[in-house]
Scaffold this motif. Structure first.
Motif, short mmCIF file in Angstrom:
data_model
loop_
_atom_site.label_atom_id
_atom_site.label_comp_id
_atom_site.label_asym_id
_atom_site.label_seq_id
_atom_site.Cartn_x
_atom_site.Cartn_y
_atom_site.Cartn_z
N ALA A 1 -2.63 5.38 11.64
CA ALA A 1 -3.69 5.56 10.65
C ALA A 1 -4.11 7.03 10.57
CB ALA A 1 -4.88 4.68 11.00
N ILE A 2 -4.25 7.65 11.72
CA ILE A 2 -4.65 9.06 11.75
C ILE A 2 -3.53 9.94 11.21
CG2 ILE A 2 -5.28 10.97 13.28
CD1 ILE A 2 -6.65 8.88 15.09
N ALA A 3 -2.28 9.60 11.55
CA ALA A 3 -1.15 10.38 11.04
C ALA A 3 -1.07 10.29 9.52
CB ALA A 3 0.15 9.88 11.67
N ALA A 4 -1.36 9.11 8.96
CA ALA A 4 -1.35 8.95 7.50
C ALA A 4 -2.39 9.86 6.87
CB ALA A 4 -1.61 7.50 7.13
N PHE A 5 -3.57 9.93 7.50
CA PHE A 5 -4.61 10.84 6.99
C PHE A 5 -4.14 12.28 7.05
CE2 PHE A 5 -7.90 13.91 7.97
CZ PHE A 5 -8.74 13.77 6.88
N GLU A 6 -3.54 12.67 8.14
CA GLU A 6 -3.12 14.07 8.31
C GLU A 6 -2.05 14.47 7.29
OE1 GLU A 6 -2.02 14.11 12.40
OE2 GLU A 6 -4.07 14.52 13.11
N ARG A 7 -1.13 13.56 7.01
CA ARG A 7 -0.12 13.85 5.99
C ARG A 7 -0.77 14.03 4.62
NH1 ARG A 7 2.70 9.84 8.87
NH2 ARG A 7 2.10 8.26 7.34
N PHE A 8 -1.72 13.14 4.33
CA PHE A 8 -2.40 13.23 3.04
C PHE A 8 -3.24 14.50 2.95
CE2 PHE A 8 -6.27 11.98 0.52
CZ PHE A 8 -5.66 12.09 -0.72
N GLU A 9 -3.93 14.82 4.02
CA GLU A 9 -4.74 16.04 4.05
C GLU A 9 -3.89 17.27 3.79
OE1 GLU A 9 -8.12 17.89 7.00
OE2 GLU A 9 -6.24 17.18 7.90
N GLN A 10 -2.71 17.33 4.42
CA GLN A 10 -1.83 18.48 4.22
C GLN A 10 -1.30 18.54 2.80
OE1 GLN A 10 -1.23 20.87 6.64
NE2 GLN A 10 -0.40 21.96 4.85
N ARG A 11 -1.01 17.39 2.24
CA ARG A 11 -0.50 17.38 0.87
C ARG A 11 -1.56 17.86 -0.11
NH1 ARG A 11 3.91 13.33 -1.44
NH2 ARG A 11 4.24 14.37 -3.46
N LEU A 12 -2.79 17.39 0.07
CA LEU A 12 -3.88 17.86 -0.78
C LEU A 12 -4.05 19.37 -0.66
CD1 LEU A 12 -6.88 15.36 -0.55
CD2 LEU A 12 -5.54 15.96 -2.57
N LYS A 13 -3.98 19.88 0.54
CA LYS A 13 -4.13 21.32 0.77
C LYS A 13 -3.02 22.09 0.08
CE LYS A 13 -4.37 24.78 4.47
NZ LYS A 13 -4.34 24.99 5.94
N ASP A 14 -1.78 21.58 0.20
CA ASP A 14 -0.63 22.28 -0.38
C ASP A 14 -0.64 22.24 -1.90
OD1 ASP A 14 0.23 22.81 2.17
OD2 ASP A 14 1.71 21.18 2.22
N ALA B 1 0.83 -1.21 0.00
CA ALA B 1 0.00 0.00 0.00
C ALA B 1 0.86 1.26 0.00
CB ALA B 1 -0.93 -0.01 1.21
N GLN B 2 1.94 1.25 0.75
CA GLN B 2 2.80 2.43 0.79
C GLN B 2 3.53 2.64 -0.53
OE1 GLN B 2 4.88 1.28 4.34
NE2 GLN B 2 3.56 2.51 5.67
N ARG B 3 3.83 1.55 -1.22
CA ARG B 3 4.42 1.69 -2.55
C ARG B 3 3.42 2.33 -3.52
NH1 ARG B 3 7.25 -3.46 -4.96
NH2 ARG B 3 7.56 -1.90 -6.61
N LEU B 4 2.15 1.99 -3.38
CA LEU B 4 1.12 2.63 -4.21
C LEU B 4 1.02 4.12 -3.91
CD1 LEU B 4 -1.59 -0.16 -4.06
CD2 LEU B 4 -0.48 0.68 -6.13
N VAL B 5 1.14 4.49 -2.66
CA VAL B 5 1.12 5.90 -2.28
C VAL B 5 2.33 6.62 -2.87
CG1 VAL B 5 1.35 7.50 -0.34
CG2 VAL B 5 -0.28 5.61 -0.23
N GLU B 6 3.49 5.97 -2.85
CA GLU B 6 4.68 6.57 -3.45
C GLU B 6 4.48 6.79 -4.95
OE1 GLU B 6 7.82 3.89 -2.60
OE2 GLU B 6 7.73 4.18 -0.42
N SER B 7 3.81 5.86 -5.60
CA SER B 7 3.58 5.97 -7.04
C SER B 7 2.58 7.07 -7.37
CB SER B 7 3.07 4.62 -7.58
OG SER B 7 2.79 4.71 -8.96
N ASP B 8 1.55 7.20 -6.55
CA ASP B 8 0.51 8.22 -6.78
C ASP B 8 0.13 8.84 -5.45
OD1 ASP B 8 -1.50 9.84 -7.67
OD2 ASP B 8 -2.89 8.22 -8.21
N PRO B 9 0.90 9.85 -5.00
CA PRO B 9 0.66 10.43 -3.67
C PRO B 9 -0.73 11.03 -3.48
CG PRO B 9 2.80 11.10 -4.53
CD PRO B 9 2.06 10.46 -5.66
N LEU B 10 -1.41 11.38 -4.56
CA LEU B 10 -2.74 11.97 -4.45
C LEU B 10 -3.86 10.94 -4.70
CD1 LEU B 10 -2.15 15.41 -6.22
CD2 LEU B 10 -2.02 14.84 -3.78
N GLY B 11 -3.50 9.69 -4.84
CA GLY B 11 -4.51 8.65 -5.05
C GLY B 11 -5.17 8.27 -3.73
N GLU B 12 -6.42 8.59 -3.58
CA GLU B 12 -7.09 8.40 -2.29
C GLU B 12 -7.34 6.94 -1.97
OE1 GLU B 12 -9.78 11.00 -0.52
OE2 GLU B 12 -9.61 12.56 -2.04
#
Length: 342
Positions: A210-223, A180-191
């Protein structure tokens, strides 16, 4: 005669040897017995890659792709010289001769084997197609390589997603997280991949991760897009936050909303309608409230069908002109790059 030794241009080669073509990472030819490895020059690597992935291809098209500024005759001569040197170095014709060129019988590239290996090795398939080679001085070739790299990433990510789902179903959470983390590396904005990471952290008993992963993703989407996560991702976060404050390290009983049912139930009528529209070659539009399973229904419908290209809308697409259309066109180009190059 099996095992016979033949001399070509002063070098001794095994006339019975055959070769594997490695296109992932540093391009090279490896004899099937493992005794010899030949690192490929950039243009030789490109030549064999085009023949392997786009062949059979007309020889004049191949020559024009590799030597676009040369006259037709000179480009053809350059192609023949390259093929002769490869034959001299390997002791066999790697490419069939004639107007249409393809890899010789028995020579295979490493893409299919790598996709198969991903299912048992969570670290397989990390290398890039043609490694770090670039062909910026050959725009048409560079565009073809770019399309093939994207096509490979799509195939590889599909294998990673299938492996991650299998691990989740079998309770192999730690391995599933790697996929799963490799998929995130491939497409960081893939929900979808982000939600899988959140869910797997939760399943292994680490709600904070799990919550930290959400927060990182949320910040990346915002940025990057100035948008919040989708309602489905926020709903998953709420489910996790409502969970037990401390879960055991091993897999625990979790809310049903965290688990993807192995079979689609209660959608026979909708599936039948989609099948009828598809068989009649009619355009159809699937609509419904968020979270009721539209994406899952389409996945079930398209499973096993050839020629299907799927793309997802993303948060922020509404603010980018033709964002979804551009993503679809890129996917179509990657899917049909082989046919277009032939």
């Amino acid at each position: 005669m099996s095992g016979a030794i033949t001399t070509i241009s002063g070098s001794r080669v095994d006339a019975a040897a055959t070769w594997h073509l490695r296109l992932l990472g540093r391009p090279e030819l490896v004899s099937t017995d493992g005794a010899r490895t030949i690192a490929l020059r950039p243009k030789d690597a490109a030549l064999l890659a085009v023949v392997a992935l786009a062949g059979p291809i007309q020889s004049d098209h191949l020559a024009a792709l590799l030597w676009p500024s040369a006259a037709t005759r000179q480009a053809d001569t350059s192609l023949r010289q390259r093929l002769f040197r490869l034959r001299r170095d390997t002791g066999m014709a790697l490419v069939s001769s004639g107007a249409l060129m393809s890899l010789a019988s028995g020579i295979e590239d490493d893409l299919a084997a790598t996709l198969e290996k991903i299912g048992s090795d969570e670290h397989a398939g990390r290398a890039e197609l043609l490694g770090d080679l670039d062909f910026d001085d050959l725009p048409d070739l560079a565009a073809w390589v770019g399309a093939q790299r994207e096509h490979w990433r799509v195939r590889r990510d599909a294998a990673l997603a299938a492996a991650a789902a299998a691990c989740e179903q079998d309770g192999a959470i730690a391995r599933g997280l790697v996929y799963a983390q490799r998929l995130v590396e491939s497409d960081p904005l893939g929900e979808h991949a982000q939600r899988r990471v959140m869910r797997l952290h939760y399943l292994r008993g680490d709600r904070a991760a799990a919550i930290a992963a959400f927060e990182r993703f949320e910040q990346r989407l915002k940025d990057e897009q100035g948008t919040p996560p989708s309602a489905e991702t926020i709903e998953l976060l709420a489910t996790i936050e409502r969970g037990a404050a401390a879960l055991p390290a091993r897999r625990a009983v979790v809310p049903a909303s965290l688990l993807r049912p192995p079979r689609l139930v209660g959608r026979e009528r909708e599936l039948a309608a989609l099948h009828r529209a598809w068989s009649s070659r009619r355009v159809f539009l699937l609509v419904g409230e968020a979270g009721i399973g539209k994406s899952r229904l389409l996945q079930e419908f398209s499973a096993g069908r050839t020629g299907v290209v799927a793309v997802r809308a993303r948060p922020g697409d509404a603010g980018i002109t033709y964002a979804v259309l551009a993503r679809l066109l890129r996917a179509l180009l990657a899917e049909h790059a082989i046919a277009m190059s032939a």
